[in-house]
Design a protein around this motif. Structure first.
Motif, PDB file in Angstrom:
ATOM      1  N   VAL A 127       0.873  -1.125   0.108  1.00  0.00           N
ATOM      2  CA  VAL A 127      -0.053  -0.149  -0.033  1.00  0.00           C
ATOM      3  C   VAL A 127       0.949   1.247   0.088  1.00  0.00           C
ATOM      4  CG1 VAL A 127      -1.822   0.999   1.222  1.00  0.00           C
ATOM      5  CG2 VAL A 127      -1.766  -1.246   1.346  1.00  0.00           C
ATOM      6  N   LEU A 128       0.750   1.966  -0.748  1.00  0.00           N
ATOM      7  CA  LEU A 128       1.333   3.251  -0.950  1.00  0.00           C
ATOM      8  C   LEU A 128       0.566   4.733  -0.597  1.00  0.00           C
ATOM      9  CD1 LEU A 128       3.417   2.570  -4.586  1.00  0.00           C
ATOM     10  CD2 LEU A 128       3.961   2.154  -2.282  1.00  0.00           C
ATOM     11  N   SER A 129       1.145   5.626  -0.176  1.00  0.00           N
ATOM     12  CA  SER A 129       0.510   6.822   0.075  1.00  0.00           C
ATOM     13  C   SER A 129       1.615   7.830   0.379  1.00  0.00           C
ATOM     14  CB  SER A 129      -0.369   6.544   1.478  1.00  0.00           C
ATOM     15  OG  SER A 129      -1.177   7.747   1.611  1.00  0.00           O
ATOM     16  N   LYS A 130       1.159   8.969   0.684  1.00  0.00           N
ATOM     17  CA  LYS A 130       2.070  10.151   1.085  1.00  0.00           C
ATOM     18  C   LYS A 130       1.739  10.997   2.087  1.00  0.00           C
ATOM     19  CE  LYS A 130      -0.036  13.775  -1.983  1.00  0.00           C
ATOM     20  NZ  LYS A 130      -1.206  12.969  -2.695  1.00  0.00           N
ATOM     21  N   VAL A 131       2.919  11.549   2.655  1.00  0.00           N
ATOM     22  CA  VAL A 131       2.571  12.480   3.886  1.00  0.00           C
ATOM     23  C   VAL A 131       1.428  13.434   3.718  1.00  0.00           C
ATOM     24  CG1 VAL A 131       3.862  14.096   5.245  1.00  0.00           C
ATOM     25  CG2 VAL A 131       5.102  12.245   4.307  1.00  0.00           C
ATOM     26  N   GLY A 132       0.556  13.523   4.855  1.00  0.00           N
ATOM     27  CA  GLY A 132      -0.318  14.588   4.890  1.00  0.00           C
ATOM     28  C   GLY A 132      -1.863  13.840   4.542  1.00  0.00           C
ATOM     29  N   ASP A 133      -1.765  12.771   3.837  1.00  0.00           N
ATOM     30  CA  ASP A 133      -2.906  11.888   3.465  1.00  0.00           C
ATOM     31  C   ASP A 133      -3.236  10.905   4.344  1.00  0.00           C
ATOM     32  OD1 ASP A 133      -2.811  13.398   1.000  1.00  0.00           O
ATOM     33  OD2 ASP A 133      -2.377  11.704  -0.386  1.00  0.00           O
ATOM     34  N   SER A 134      -4.355  10.446   4.157  1.00  0.00           N
ATOM     35  CA  SER A 134      -5.039   9.337   5.024  1.00  0.00           C
ATOM     36  C   SER A 134      -5.146   7.856   4.057  1.00  0.00           C
ATOM     37  CB  SER A 134      -6.491   9.573   5.306  1.00  0.00           C
ATOM     38  OG  SER A 134      -6.539  10.473   6.276  1.00  0.00           O
ATOM     39  N   VAL A 135      -4.834   6.816   4.470  1.00  0.00           N
ATOM     40  CA  VAL A 135      -4.868   5.726   3.771  1.00  0.00           C
ATOM     41  C   VAL A 135      -5.755   4.568   4.623  1.00  0.00           C
ATOM     42  CG1 VAL A 135      -2.782   4.656   5.109  1.00  0.00           C
ATOM     43  CG2 VAL A 135      -3.150   3.959   2.816  1.00  0.00           C
ATOM     44  N   LEU A 136      -6.539   3.915   3.365  1.00  0.00           N
ATOM     45  CA  LEU A 136      -7.317   2.930   3.923  1.00  0.00           C
ATOM     46  C   LEU A 136      -6.736   1.355   3.795  1.00  0.00           C
ATOM     47  CD1 LEU A 136     -10.304   2.556   5.235  1.00  0.00           C
ATOM     48  CD2 LEU A 136     -10.911   2.097   2.698  1.00  0.00           C
ATOM     49  N   LEU A 137      -6.539   0.716   5.018  1.00  0.00           N
ATOM     50  CA  LEU A 137      -5.953  -0.672   4.934  1.00  0.00           C
ATOM     51  C   LEU A 137      -7.223  -1.662   5.019  1.00  0.00           C
ATOM     52  CD1 LEU A 137      -2.989  -0.098   7.634  1.00  0.00           C
ATOM     53  CD2 LEU A 137      -2.967   0.106   5.031  1.00  0.00           C
ATOM     54  N   ALA A 138      -7.385  -2.350   3.974  1.00  0.00           N
ATOM     55  CA  ALA A 138      -8.812  -3.051   3.861  1.00  0.00           C
ATOM     56  C   ALA A 138      -8.463  -4.563   4.242  1.00  0.00           C
ATOM     57  CB  ALA A 138      -9.149  -3.095   2.128  1.00  0.00           C
ATOM     58  N   ALA A 139      -9.456  -4.889   5.094  1.00  0.00           N
ATOM     59  CA  ALA A 139      -9.606  -6.217   5.625  1.00  0.00           C
ATOM     60  C   ALA A 139     -10.328  -7.015   4.706  1.00  0.00           C
ATOM     61  CB  ALA A 139     -10.159  -6.126   7.021  1.00  0.00           C
ATOM     62  N   GLU A 140      -9.614  -7.964   4.121  1.00  0.00           N
ATOM     63  CA  GLU A 140     -10.371  -8.874   3.291  1.00  0.00           C
ATOM     64  C   GLU A 140     -10.132 -10.312   3.703  1.00  0.00           C
ATOM     65  OE1 GLU A 140      -8.157  -8.636  -0.489  1.00  0.00           O
ATOM     66  OE2 GLU A 140      -8.780  -6.418  -0.760  1.00  0.00           O
ATOM     67  N   CYS A 141     -11.297 -11.109   3.609  1.00  0.00           N
ATOM     68  CA  CYS A 141     -11.289 -12.501   4.022  1.00  0.00           C
ATOM     69  C   CYS A 141     -12.107 -13.455   2.923  1.00  0.00           C
ATOM     70  CB  CYS A 141     -12.309 -12.549   5.593  1.00  0.00           C
ATOM     71  SG  CYS A 141     -13.754 -11.804   5.584  1.00  0.00           S
ATOM     72  N   HIS A 158     -13.459   1.109  10.720  1.00  0.00           N
ATOM     73  CA  HIS A 158     -14.659   1.039  10.005  1.00  0.00           C
ATOM     74  C   HIS A 158     -15.482  -0.098  10.110  1.00  0.00           C
ATOM     75  CE1 HIS A 158     -14.150   4.934   7.606  1.00  0.00           C
ATOM     76  NE2 HIS A 158     -12.662   4.257   7.485  1.00  0.00           N
ATOM     77  N   GLY A 159     -16.853   0.095   9.834  1.00  0.00           N
ATOM     78  CA  GLY A 159     -17.710  -1.414   9.814  1.00  0.00           C
ATOM     79  C   GLY A 159     -17.366  -2.253   9.371  1.00  0.00           C
ATOM     80  N   ASN A 160     -16.613  -2.121   8.131  1.00  0.00           N
ATOM     81  CA  ASN A 160     -16.365  -3.435   7.328  1.00  0.00           C
ATOM     82  C   ASN A 160     -15.054  -3.867   7.846  1.00  0.00           C
ATOM     83  OD1 ASN A 160     -14.599  -1.258   6.573  1.00  0.00           O
ATOM     84  ND2 ASN A 160     -15.419  -1.525   4.405  1.00  0.00           N
ATOM     85  N   LEU A 161     -14.336  -3.124   9.086  1.00  0.00           N
ATOM     86  CA  LEU A 161     -13.245  -3.674   9.557  1.00  0.00           C
ATOM     87  C   LEU A 161     -11.803  -3.126   9.068  1.00  0.00           C
ATOM     88  CD1 LEU A 161     -14.046  -7.194  11.004  1.00  0.00           C
ATOM     89  CD2 LEU A 161     -14.435  -5.042  11.992  1.00  0.00           C
ATOM     90  N   SER A 162     -12.015  -2.417   7.965  1.00  0.00           N
ATOM     91  CA  SER A 162     -10.949  -1.821   7.216  1.00  0.00           C
ATOM     92  C   SER A 162     -10.355  -0.736   7.987  1.00  0.00           C
ATOM     93  CB  SER A 162     -11.190  -1.291   5.846  1.00  0.00           C
ATOM     94  OG  SER A 162     -11.495  -2.077   5.015  1.00  0.00           O
ATOM     95  N   LEU A 163      -9.001  -0.552   8.108  1.00  0.00           N
ATOM     96  CA  LEU A 163      -8.603   0.639   9.378  1.00  0.00           C
ATOM     97  C   LEU A 163      -8.155   1.633   8.358  1.00  0.00           C
ATOM     98  CD1 LEU A 163      -7.710   0.436  12.154  1.00  0.00           C
ATOM     99  CD2 LEU A 163      -5.208  -0.041  11.183  1.00  0.00           C
ATOM    100  N   GLU A 164      -8.484   2.964   8.814  1.00  0.00           N
ATOM    101  CA  GLU A 164      -7.939   4.212   8.245  1.00  0.00           C
ATOM    102  C   GLU A 164      -6.977   4.766   8.988  1.00  0.00           C
ATOM    103  OE1 GLU A 164      -9.792   8.258   6.510  1.00  0.00           O
ATOM    104  OE2 GLU A 164     -11.029   6.689   7.137  1.00  0.00           O
ATOM    105  N   LEU A 165      -5.791   5.142   8.547  1.00  0.00           N
ATOM    106  CA  LEU A 165      -4.565   5.952   9.052  1.00  0.00           C
ATOM    107  C   LEU A 165      -4.630   7.262   8.793  1.00  0.00           C
ATOM    108  CD1 LEU A 165      -2.309   2.953   9.189  1.00  0.00           C
ATOM    109  CD2 LEU A 165      -3.877   3.499  11.168  1.00  0.00           C
ATOM    110  N   GLY A 166      -4.409   8.361   9.497  1.00  0.00           N
ATOM    111  CA  GLY A 166      -3.997   9.798   8.936  1.00  0.00           C
ATOM    112  C   GLY A 166      -4.653  10.755   9.798  1.00  0.00           C
ATOM    113  N   PRO A 167      -3.953  11.911   9.543  1.00  0.00           N
ATOM    114  CA  PRO A 167      -2.942  12.111   8.313  1.00  0.00           C
ATOM    115  C   PRO A 167      -1.566  11.508   8.880  1.00  0.00           C
ATOM    116  CG  PRO A 167      -3.030  13.945   9.938  1.00  0.00           C
ATOM    117  CD  PRO A 167      -4.380  13.052  10.545  1.00  0.00           C
TER     118      PRO A 167
END
Length: 281
Positions: free
Chosen positions: A24-38, A82-91
């Motif tokens: 997963v790639l992102s940049k400083v100041g942005d938010s990123v979503l780490l998706a939980a997949e099963c 989030h409700g779908n268990l994905s994790l959001e990090l940011g900024p």
């Protein structure tokens, strides 16, 4: 029924189905979503998100229908589950790069682990382009001009440089005229190139910026405007070349004396042996 500590112990002791790491790639100041997949049919009952590297930290949990993110970690206040268990990090910050994992348990007690690799880049700033011209003794404006274009993006690493000649419909510049990993471009200009502009493109995997110059303007105004000559660009290129040459010579010298000492030692041994044998005769 699993407990929170039971989940942690389960990840350590029991065999778990694991998905390979996702980049997963992102940049400083942005938010990123780490998706939980099963897998299909996997009904999640509990889940736990952790940071694995550079430090191991508990980030968020889903337990008994409740979402919890108030754990003491470097992401405290910057994490959302989030409700779908994905994790959001940011900024995001520069030091947020690392490895993350989510452990999920379904209603049948089976576990599923997914690992993600997050790389956070700085935003590429606008590059700076300098024009270095070859010195000439001609009094009249030159009919040809040799220039070196140097491009540099300040205060940032992991940068790739490329050049574009604007008058050629966006065609990239020939590789043979590039130096210092693309930062320096050597160009020979003629009278027909007075209006030709060159664009430096500084980029990383998540952002880019450009700077454009018309180098012919520096050719016949060098003396009046104080533009740098090609000798100045040597101050950048030559030290790099000299360092590489000296490093090679030092490596050769380091191995040379060692082998020489070994040969001299064997020669001395050969001379000593006969001298110790003579008295016995």
């Amino acid at each position: 029924m699993w407990s929170l500590w039971g989940l942690l112990l389960c990840e350590v002791l029991l065999p778990i189905v694991v998905i390979g790491g996702v980049q997963v790639l992102s940049k400083v100041g942005d938010s990123v979503l780490l998706a939980a997949e099963c897998p299909p049919g996997f009904q999640v009952r509990e889940a736990i998100w952790r940071s694995l590297w550079p430090s191991e930290e508990l980030l968020a949990t889903f337990f008994r229908g409740s979402l919890e993110t108030l754990y003491h970690s470097r992401f405290l206040g910057r994490v959302q589950l989030h409700g779908n268990l994905s994790l959001e990090l940011g900024p995001l910050k520069t030091g947020d790069s690392g490895n993350f994992s989510v452990l999920m348990v379904d209603t049948a007690g089976q576990t599923w682990t997914q690992t993600l690799h997050l790389k956070v880049y700085d935003t590429v700033p606008k590059p700076v382009v300098q024009v270095f011209t070859a010195a000439t003794e001609e009094v009249q404006p030159p009919s040809t001009c040799q220039v070196f274009l140097s491009c540099w993006a300040p205060n940032i690493s992991d940068i790739t440089y490329s050049w574009r000649r604007e008058r050629l419909m966006g065609v990239d510049v020939e590789p043979h005229s590039l130096f210092s990993n693309g930062q320096v471009l050597s160009v020979s200009l003629g009278l027909g190139d007075k209006d030709v502009a060159y664009t430096c493109i500084a980029s990383n995997p998540v952002s880019w910026d450009t700077a454009t110059v018309t180098p012919w303007e520096s050719c016949h105004h060098e003396a009046a405007s104080g533009k740098a000559s090609y000798k100045d660009v040597l101050l950048v290129v030559v030290p790099i070349s000299v360092f590489l040459i000296l490093a090679g010579l030092f490596g050769a010298w380091h191995h040379g004396p060692c082998s020489g000492k070994r040969k001299r030692k064997d020669a001395v041994t050969d001379r000593v042996v006969p001298e110790t044998e003579n008295p016995l005769v």
